[in-house]
Motif scaffolding. Structure first.
Motif, PDB file in Angstrom:
ATOM      1  N   SER A  63       0.828  -1.209   0.000  1.00 26.71           N
ATOM      2  CA  SER A  63       0.000   0.000   0.000  1.00 26.71           C
ATOM      3  C   SER A  63       0.864   1.261   0.000  1.00 26.71           C
ATOM      4  N   TYR A  64       2.022   1.215   0.646  1.00 25.22           N
ATOM      5  CA  TYR A  64       2.948   2.350   0.608  1.00 25.22           C
ATOM      6  C   TYR A  64       3.438   2.584  -0.822  1.00 25.22           C
ATOM      7  N   ALA A  65       3.795   1.501  -1.496  1.00 21.84           N
ATOM      8  CA  ALA A  65       4.271   1.615  -2.878  1.00 21.84           C
ATOM      9  C   ALA A  65       3.160   2.144  -3.788  1.00 21.84           C
ATOM     10  N   ASP A  66       1.953   1.683  -3.598  1.00 29.89           N
ATOM     11  CA  ASP A  66       0.829   2.161  -4.414  1.00 29.89           C
ATOM     12  C   ASP A  66       0.536   3.636  -4.145  1.00 29.89           C
ATOM     13  N   LYS A  67       0.612   4.032  -2.894  1.00 26.11           N
ATOM     14  CA  LYS A  67       0.306   5.413  -2.502  1.00 26.11           C
ATOM     15  C   LYS A  67       1.270   6.400  -3.166  1.00 26.11           C
ATOM     16  N   TYR A  68       2.548   6.047  -3.247  1.00 26.45           N
ATOM     17  CA  TYR A  68       3.550   6.953  -3.790  1.00 26.45           C
ATOM     18  C   TYR A  68       3.928   6.640  -5.236  1.00 26.45           C
ATOM     19  N   GLY A  69       3.189   5.763  -5.890  1.00 26.33           N
ATOM     20  CA  GLY A  69       3.405   5.490  -7.307  1.00 26.33           C
ATOM     21  C   GLY A  69       4.695   4.743  -7.598  1.00 26.33           C
ATOM     22  N   ILE A  70       5.108   3.894  -6.693  1.00 24.97           N
ATOM     23  CA  ILE A  70       6.326   3.120  -6.868  1.00 24.97           C
ATOM     24  C   ILE A  70       5.950   1.775  -7.470  1.00 24.97           C
ATOM     25  N   GLU A  71       6.586   1.434  -8.567  1.00 25.49           N
ATOM     26  CA  GLU A  71       6.346   0.136  -9.189  1.00 25.49           C
ATOM     27  C   GLU A  71       7.124  -0.912  -8.394  1.00 25.49           C
ATOM     28  N   ALA A  72       6.410  -1.756  -7.673  1.00 27.02           N
ATOM     29  CA  ALA A  72       7.061  -2.722  -6.793  1.00 27.02           C
ATOM     30  C   ALA A  72       6.669  -4.137  -7.179  1.00 27.02           C
ATOM     31  N   ARG A  73       7.645  -5.042  -7.090  1.00 26.14           N
ATOM     32  CA  ARG A  73       7.344  -6.458  -7.299  1.00 26.14           C
ATOM     33  C   ARG A  73       7.637  -7.188  -5.995  1.00 26.14           C
ATOM     34  N   VAL A  74       6.739  -8.088  -5.661  1.00 22.16           N
ATOM     35  CA  VAL A  74       6.837  -8.829  -4.407  1.00 22.16           C
ATOM     36  C   VAL A  74       7.543 -10.155  -4.669  1.00 22.16           C
ATOM     37  N   THR A  75       8.594 -10.406  -3.922  1.00 20.75           N
ATOM     38  CA  THR A  75       9.297 -11.687  -3.984  1.00 20.75           C
ATOM     39  C   THR A  75       8.730 -12.560  -2.873  1.00 20.75           C
ATOM     40  N   PRO A  76       8.065 -13.663  -3.212  1.00 19.08           N
ATOM     41  CA  PRO A  76       7.454 -14.490  -2.160  1.00 19.08           C
ATOM     42  C   PRO A  76       8.515 -15.171  -1.299  1.00 19.08           C
ATOM     43  N   THR A  77       8.133 -15.416  -0.072  1.00 18.71           N
ATOM     44  CA  THR A  77       9.022 -16.095   0.863  1.00 18.71           C
ATOM     45  C   THR A  77       9.020 -17.589   0.563  1.00 18.71           C
ATOM     46  N   PRO A  78      10.191 -18.202   0.414  1.00 12.44           N
ATOM     47  CA  PRO A  78      10.205 -19.646   0.164  1.00 12.44           C
ATOM     48  C   PRO A  78       9.708 -20.407   1.389  1.00 12.44           C
ATOM     49  N   PRO A  79       9.085 -21.561   1.179  1.00 12.48           N
ATOM     50  CA  PRO A  79       8.588 -22.334   2.328  1.00 12.48           C
ATOM     51  C   PRO A  79       9.738 -22.832   3.191  1.00 12.48           C
ATOM     52  N   LYS A  80       9.487 -22.886   4.486  1.00 14.40           N
ATOM     53  CA  LYS A  80      10.507 -23.350   5.421  1.00 14.40           C
ATOM     54  C   LYS A  80      10.490 -24.868   5.456  1.00 14.40           C
ATOM     55  N   ARG A  81      11.636 -25.470   5.201  1.00 12.78           N
ATOM     56  CA  ARG A  81      11.754 -26.926   5.221  1.00 12.78           C
ATOM     57  C   ARG A  81      12.633 -27.329   6.394  1.00 12.78           C
ATOM     58  N   LEU A  82      12.125 -28.229   7.187  1.00  8.27           N
ATOM     59  CA  LEU A  82      12.881 -28.739   8.318  1.00  8.27           C
ATOM     60  C   LEU A  82      13.335 -30.156   8.020  1.00  8.27           C
ATOM     61  N   LYS A  83      14.580 -30.429   8.309  1.00  7.07           N
ATOM     62  CA  LYS A  83      15.089 -31.782   8.153  1.00  7.07           C
ATOM     63  C   LYS A  83      15.153 -32.397   9.550  1.00  7.07           C
ATOM     64  N   ILE A  84      14.147 -33.195   9.853  1.00  5.23           N
ATOM     65  CA  ILE A  84      14.065 -33.823  11.164  1.00  5.23           C
ATOM     66  C   ILE A  84      15.002 -35.035  11.163  1.00  5.23           C
ATOM     67  N   GLN A  85      15.924 -35.006  12.093  1.00  5.64           N
ATOM     68  CA  GLN A  85      16.910 -36.078  12.143  1.00  5.64           C
ATOM     69  C   GLN A  85      17.291 -36.315  13.595  1.00  5.64           C
ATOM     70  N   ALA A  86      17.399 -37.559  13.962  1.00  9.19           N
ATOM     71  CA  ALA A  86      17.815 -37.918  15.310  1.00  9.19           C
ATOM     72  C   ALA A  86      19.337 -38.031  15.359  1.00  9.19           C
ATOM     73  N   TYR A  87      19.901 -37.799  16.518  1.00  2.37           N
ATOM     74  CA  TYR A  87      21.354 -37.896  16.678  1.00  2.37           C
ATOM     75  C   TYR A  87      21.838 -39.315  16.405  1.00  2.37           C
ATOM     76  N   ALA A  88      21.025 -40.304  16.726  1.00  2.00           N
ATOM     77  CA  ALA A  88      21.420 -41.710  16.509  1.00  2.00           C
ATOM     78  C   ALA A  88      21.544 -42.050  15.036  1.00  2.00           C
ATOM     79  N   ASP A  89      20.898 -41.272  14.142  1.00  2.38           N
ATOM     80  CA  ASP A  89      20.990 -41.541  12.714  1.00  2.38           C
ATOM     81  C   ASP A  89      22.413 -41.321  12.187  1.00  2.38           C
ATOM     82  N   ASN A  90      23.233 -40.593  12.891  1.00  2.00           N
ATOM     83  CA  ASN A  90      24.617 -40.369  12.465  1.00  2.00           C
ATOM     84  C   ASN A  90      25.446 -41.646  12.534  1.00  2.00           C
ATOM     85  N   PHE A  91      25.021 -42.622  13.300  1.00  2.00           N
ATOM     86  CA  PHE A  91      25.806 -43.824  13.528  1.00  2.00           C
ATOM     87  C   PHE A  91      25.220 -45.059  12.859  1.00  2.00           C
ATOM     88  N   LYS A  92      24.284 -44.890  11.956  1.00  2.00           N
ATOM     89  CA  LYS A  92      23.691 -46.025  11.256  1.00  2.00           C
ATOM     90  C   LYS A  92      24.629 -46.563  10.199  1.00  2.00           C
TER      91      LYS A  92
END
Length: 92
Positions: A63-92
């Protein structure tokens, strides 16, 4: 005058989520940087590159960009990916 609206990503050296909820409006460079003949530092006469506006919501930034006539493009936020891993998996 063009700008980019994006959400600040988490720093690689940061484990917390501080300041990652802010939306940033940054202006695109209007001219290329050139080396200073005396010092050799890169610089330009474009002062809009120094302006960084922070907003709590994406809609506020848009809305700020629209109010002042600024041509703005929105870069979407990438989805957050979690890598769930147990400490014991390091020793498999």
């Amino acid at each position: 005058m063009t700008a980019r609206i994006y959400q600040r990503p988490k720093n690689a050296m940061q484990s917390g989520k501080a300041l990652t909820e802010q939306w940033i409006l940054e202006f695109a460079p209007a001219e290329a940087k050139r080396p200073d003949p005396l010092m050799g530092w890169a610089g330009s006469g474009d002062t809009q590159q120094q302006v960084v506006l922070k907003f709590a919501e994406q809609a506020d930034a848009q809305s700020y960009a629209d109010k002042y006539g600024i041509e703005a493009r929105v870069t979407p936020t990438p989805p957050k990916r979690l890598k769930i891993q147990a400490y014991a998996d390091n020793f498999k």
